[in-house]
Design an enzyme around this catalytic site. Structure first.
Site, PDB file in Angstrom:
ATOM      1  N   HIS A 118       5.606   0.174 -10.177  1.00  0.00           N
ATOM      2  CA  HIS A 118       4.049  -0.044  -9.355  1.00  0.00           C
ATOM      3  C   HIS A 118       3.940   0.939  -8.375  1.00  0.00           C
ATOM      4  CE1 HIS A 118       0.869  -2.694  -8.953  1.00  0.00           C
ATOM      5  NE2 HIS A 118       1.293  -3.812  -8.906  1.00  0.00           N
TER       6      HIS A 118
ATOM      7  N   ASP B 143      -0.789   1.280 -11.783  1.00  0.00           N
ATOM      8  CA  ASP B 143      -1.420   0.092 -11.442  1.00  0.00           C
ATOM      9  C   ASP B 143      -1.520  -1.176 -12.315  1.00  0.00           C
ATOM     10  OD1 ASP B 143      -2.147   1.073  -8.714  1.00  0.00           O
ATOM     11  OD2 ASP B 143      -4.002   2.008  -9.581  1.00  0.00           O
TER      12      ASP B 143
END
Length: 438
Positions: free
Chosen positions: A410, A414
């Protein structure tokens, strides 16, 4: 007699130490020149070490799991004559034959013969069996079967009652009845009121002792890599359901006309779909150097294939997967899997992946949350194909469905990008004709 010290040689550029995976010899063993003595693991590969001289092992450097520094003593070998003369002058010289070099006298070890043990005769065994028969008593392992004797009258019960008593480990001689034979109701009463005597469950598993297994070799490498991945990478996982009914039909047609080519599984078709979708999502085919703060987005797809072996999970790499068709991918998958399972995979075949695909095959479950193969930023896991009823307009039809899981880093990927990528792959798999057109 002289003592020769074999030091761990330089087994790779930049390697400072190696781990002892296993010994092929023990103290007191006689070894010949070039005989394997130990398996040593580095960060890159497992190397088999061979004895440079013939002699008797008198000392080993450590136990499996210990780290040995390059240049440190690995084994000490007792040789006949001068140890300096017995040892090769250099690593290069070992491969060349030196004229006039004195051979080392080798005395073959004498095999140890075990003293013969007199086996009992058949007549004595039969006599022991007859003597033991008179001391047989009913117990929980014979299902309550009691042979009629002068002191124990036969127990009357139907075959069904006897079978149930045997499954439960109940001694029928301990069951009371008011009728002329034992009934199921008598067993129920015994189970209700005689639980203190204990009876075994219907399925009794053998109890095994506790044991301690040292985490060494490949298992330790896996543990270290997985711990580093979860410690440094903030994972998130996205799962999507895909209708692979048409894809499975296409796969069956291709297999029916494959000739001498390998049978296609779902994986080659999935890899083609991944490679077609990745150019629009370059952030997924990448490696992240978090220390330097640099993400390298790769143009070629070097796909890691997580493979289960006896030594643990290994990840051989399909180089330039985007340039291969389904049959070439099937061949390469089989070749790399065989090489990994037999320990013949080269170090360059086990490194350099840019994206990893992990599949449990028929054990794929409903959904998975795979752990990223650091320093990559994504890993993809197809799950088991199952057949379920689905709505097609107003009709209910049978469809073959498969969940596709993806875990991402992450920090650099995204959630929107990961979901959009999986949706692109989904469209290709649900309309598989597009896998074969540009």
């Amino acid at each position: 007699m002289a003592l020769f010290t074999f030091k761990l040689p330089d087994i790779g550029e930049g390697i400072a130490q190696a781990e002892v995976v296993g010994w092929h010899v023990k103290v007191g063993d006689r070894v010949e020149e070039d005989q394997p003595i130990a398996d040593m693991m580095t960060d890159k590969a497992t190397v088999e070490m061979e004895s440079p001289v013939a002699g008797t092992i008198v000392r080993l450097a450590g136990e499996p799991g210990d780290q040995i520094s390059i240049g440190s003593m690995l084994v000490e070998i007792e040789v006949e004559g001068d140890a300096s003369a017995a040892a090769p002058p250099s690593n290069e010289a070992r491969d060349a034959e030196v004229p006039g070099e004195a051979a080392i006298d080798e005395q073959p070890s004498q095999p140890v013969r075990a003293e013969p043990v007199e086996a009992p005769s058949l007549s004595s065994l039969a006599q022991d069996k007859e003597e033991a028969r008179g001391f047989d008593k009913p117990g929980p392992n014979n299902g309550g079967e009691v042979e009629p004797t002068e002191s124990a009258p036969p127990i009357l019960a139907s075959p069904a009652v006897r079978a149930r008593a045997k499954e439960l480990g109940i001694d029928l001689s301990q069951v009371k009845t008011s009728a002329d034979r034992i009934r199921h109701a008598d067993l129920d009463a015994y189970l209700l009121y005689g639980q203190g005597q204990g009876y075994r469950p219907a399925v009794q598993s053998a109890r095994r002792p506790d044991d301690q297994v040292r985490v060494i070799g490949m298992r330790r490498r896996i543990a270290e890599n997985m711990a580093a991945s979860k410690r440094h990478i903030p994972h998130f996982t996205y799962v999507e359901e895909i209708d692979v009914t048409a894809l499975e039909a296409l796969r069956e047609q291709l297999n029916a006309h494959r000739g001498d080519r390998p049978k296609l599984t779902m994986l080659p078709l999935l890899i083609v779909a991944l490679c077609k979708a990745l150019p629009d999502f370059p952030m997924l085919n990448a490696r992240y150097d978090d220390e330097a703060g640099v993400v390298t987005r790769h143009g070629s797809v070097h796909l890691g294939m997580a493979t289960q072996t006896d030594a643990g999970l290994m990840v051989p790499v399909i180089r330039d997967a985007q340039d291969r068709n389904v049959w070439q991918l099937a061949n390469e998958i089989r070749r790399l899997a065989d090489a990994a399972r037999t320990g013949k995979a080269k170090s360059e075949e086990l490194s350099g992946s840019t994206l990893t695909l992990t599949s449990l095959g028929p054990l794929g479950g409903i959904a998975t949350t795979p752990v990223i193969n650091r320093p990559e930023v994504a890993i993809i896991g197809p799950n088991r194909v199952i057949e379920r009823p689905v709505f097609k307009g107003k009709d209910v039809v049978a469809a073959k469905l498969m969940n596709l899981s993806i875990s991402c880093d992450h920090r650099v990927v995204d959630g929107w990008d990961a979901a959009s990528f999986v949706q692109a792959v989904r469209k290709l798999l649900e309309a598989p004709a597009f896998l074969f057109v540009d």
